[in-house]
Scaffold this active site. Sequence first.
Site, mmCIF file in Angstrom:
data_model
loop_
_atom_site.group_PDB
_atom_site.id
_atom_site.type_symbol
_atom_site.label_atom_id
_atom_site.label_comp_id
_atom_site.label_asym_id
_atom_site.label_seq_id
_atom_site.Cartn_x
_atom_site.Cartn_y
_atom_site.Cartn_z
ATOM 1 N N HIS A 48 25.298 10.238 -1.809
ATOM 2 C CA HIS A 48 24.640 8.978 -1.441
ATOM 3 C C HIS A 48 23.418 9.233 -0.563
ATOM 4 O O HIS A 48 22.380 8.580 -0.711
ATOM 5 C CB HIS A 48 25.648 8.074 -0.729
ATOM 6 C CG HIS A 48 25.070 6.803 -0.218
ATOM 7 N ND1 HIS A 48 24.870 6.557 1.128
ATOM 8 C CD2 HIS A 48 24.620 5.689 -0.859
ATOM 9 C CE1 HIS A 48 24.352 5.363 1.291
ATOM 10 N NE2 HIS A 48 24.190 4.803 0.101
ATOM 11 N N GLU A 51 20.569 10.336 -2.686
ATOM 12 C CA GLU A 51 19.971 9.172 -3.359
ATOM 13 C C GLU A 51 18.947 8.483 -2.453
ATOM 14 O O GLU A 51 17.858 8.109 -2.894
ATOM 15 C CB GLU A 51 21.073 8.197 -3.760
ATOM 16 C CG GLU A 51 20.589 6.895 -4.353
ATOM 17 C CD GLU A 51 21.321 5.692 -3.769
ATOM 18 O OE1 GLU A 51 20.648 4.776 -3.260
ATOM 19 O OE2 GLU A 51 22.568 5.684 -3.815
ATOM 20 N N HIS A 52 19.284 8.326 -1.186
ATOM 21 C CA HIS A 52 18.349 7.720 -0.236
ATOM 22 C C HIS A 52 17.115 8.596 -0.026
ATOM 23 O O HIS A 52 15.979 8.110 -0.026
ATOM 24 C CB HIS A 52 19.039 7.507 1.118
ATOM 25 C CG HIS A 52 19.803 6.229 1.229
ATOM 26 N ND1 HIS A 52 19.536 5.267 2.162
ATOM 27 C CD2 HIS A 52 20.850 5.753 0.499
ATOM 28 C CE1 HIS A 52 20.373 4.252 2.031
ATOM 29 N NE2 HIS A 52 21.192 4.528 1.030
ATOM 30 N N GLU A 128 24.375 1.560 7.575
ATOM 31 C CA GLU A 128 25.048 1.048 6.374
ATOM 32 C C GLU A 128 26.563 1.240 6.476
ATOM 33 O O GLU A 128 27.339 0.342 6.107
ATOM 34 C CB GLU A 128 24.497 1.765 5.140
ATOM 35 C CG GLU A 128 24.979 1.207 3.815
ATOM 36 C CD GLU A 128 24.369 1.920 2.615
ATOM 37 O OE1 GLU A 128 24.694 1.517 1.477
ATOM 38 O OE2 GLU A 128 23.586 2.877 2.800
#
Length: 419
Positions: A48, A51-52, A128
């Site tokens: 993840h 991905e960022h 997040e």
Amino acid sequence: MSSIRVTTLPNGLRVATDTMPDVQSVSLGCWVGVGTRNEAASVNGVAHLVEHMLFKGTRRRSAFRISEEIENVGGQLNAYTTREQTAYYAKVLHEDAPLALDILSDMIQHSTLDAEELVRERTVVLQEIGQSADTPDDIIFDHFQSTAYPGQAIGRPVLGSAEIVGALPREALVDYIGGHYGAPGMVLSAAGRIEHDRMVDLAFKAFGDLPSGAPPKPESASYTGGDFREDRDLEQMHLVLGFDGVGVHDPDFYAHSVLSTLLGGGMSSRLFQEVREKRGLVYSIYTFTGGYHDGGLFGVYAGTGEDEVAELVPVVCDEIAKVGADVTEDEVARARAQLKAGTLMALESTMSRCEQLGQQILIYDRPVPVEEIVAKIDGVDRDAVVKAASRLRASRPTVAALGPIAKLESYDRIAERLA
């Protein structure tokens, strides 16, 4: 004649297009066949975070320039990570497809993973994670997943933990990309006003240098089930009750989808009618299925007040138990119609068709014609639904509860009701 064509480049990258000549836009993206279950426990959350970070600048573009270029032409750019896939995608007017493809290929292959940007983005992801933890109807699904698959990669959260993500070094991201972003494990998919041969030419120039190594296979999933409870001062108790489901290759996959729809997939479903409309015990209740390569989950989510918990759980268990005994042909037909309508309505969206095409090739190694999907849905009859319900109840249940849990029955009592 099918609108879908697939070409495999020499390095193993599959290029798939679904031509829609009557629209003005193109949706295109790169679907990578790796996600959270491809991580080691020590770097949970790295997929993840990668991905960022791919949005944070390349050798040719700053982070702002990436956003500026796509928005200069009115386009959209986004990404997501799941437990088995990572996707980077864009939607633009058809004449801007080359630009979108260039931006995506630049991000995926030439991101600098700048150290200062990594410090900032780790903080963004930590925010997040914190937001998810403060959102009970979100974090409950992480607890459900980890209880169903304890100590396994597929049971770990997509976002990772704050402790691990906050300490992930740049080298962890570089190693993950190098070991998992090979051409054979990726699909470049496009749907809309696009010519296949033109897309293949663009893809060869943009992605021809991608390494040809395939990613390692993840560890196998082994459903266990069990009980998770956290007493928290909330207005509602959030409950997920689930079972060992079926994988995407299982012959009962569509039967479980029909069962989920008739049990809790809409306003006419059994759970919505009995639990909300007749008894007023919840605002939200629904069922869901999640299929992986080698297994899956079937679950029911409900949010209810502290005083309603004692009545809610027996009613839900009773409806699950009854559906395998007295389900009617009319209910099955209505659920089939809902699934077929959703499948066919999605054909009107370039993004839905692009995503579906990319996912199908990753999962099945081929595009699956919509006629085949509809035929499989139509093939689900009452007997298939009864079999699916019986198969679920044969597994050990998973219970995850968060909130005022004092009046929630014991795990053994819930399991007894479902036996």
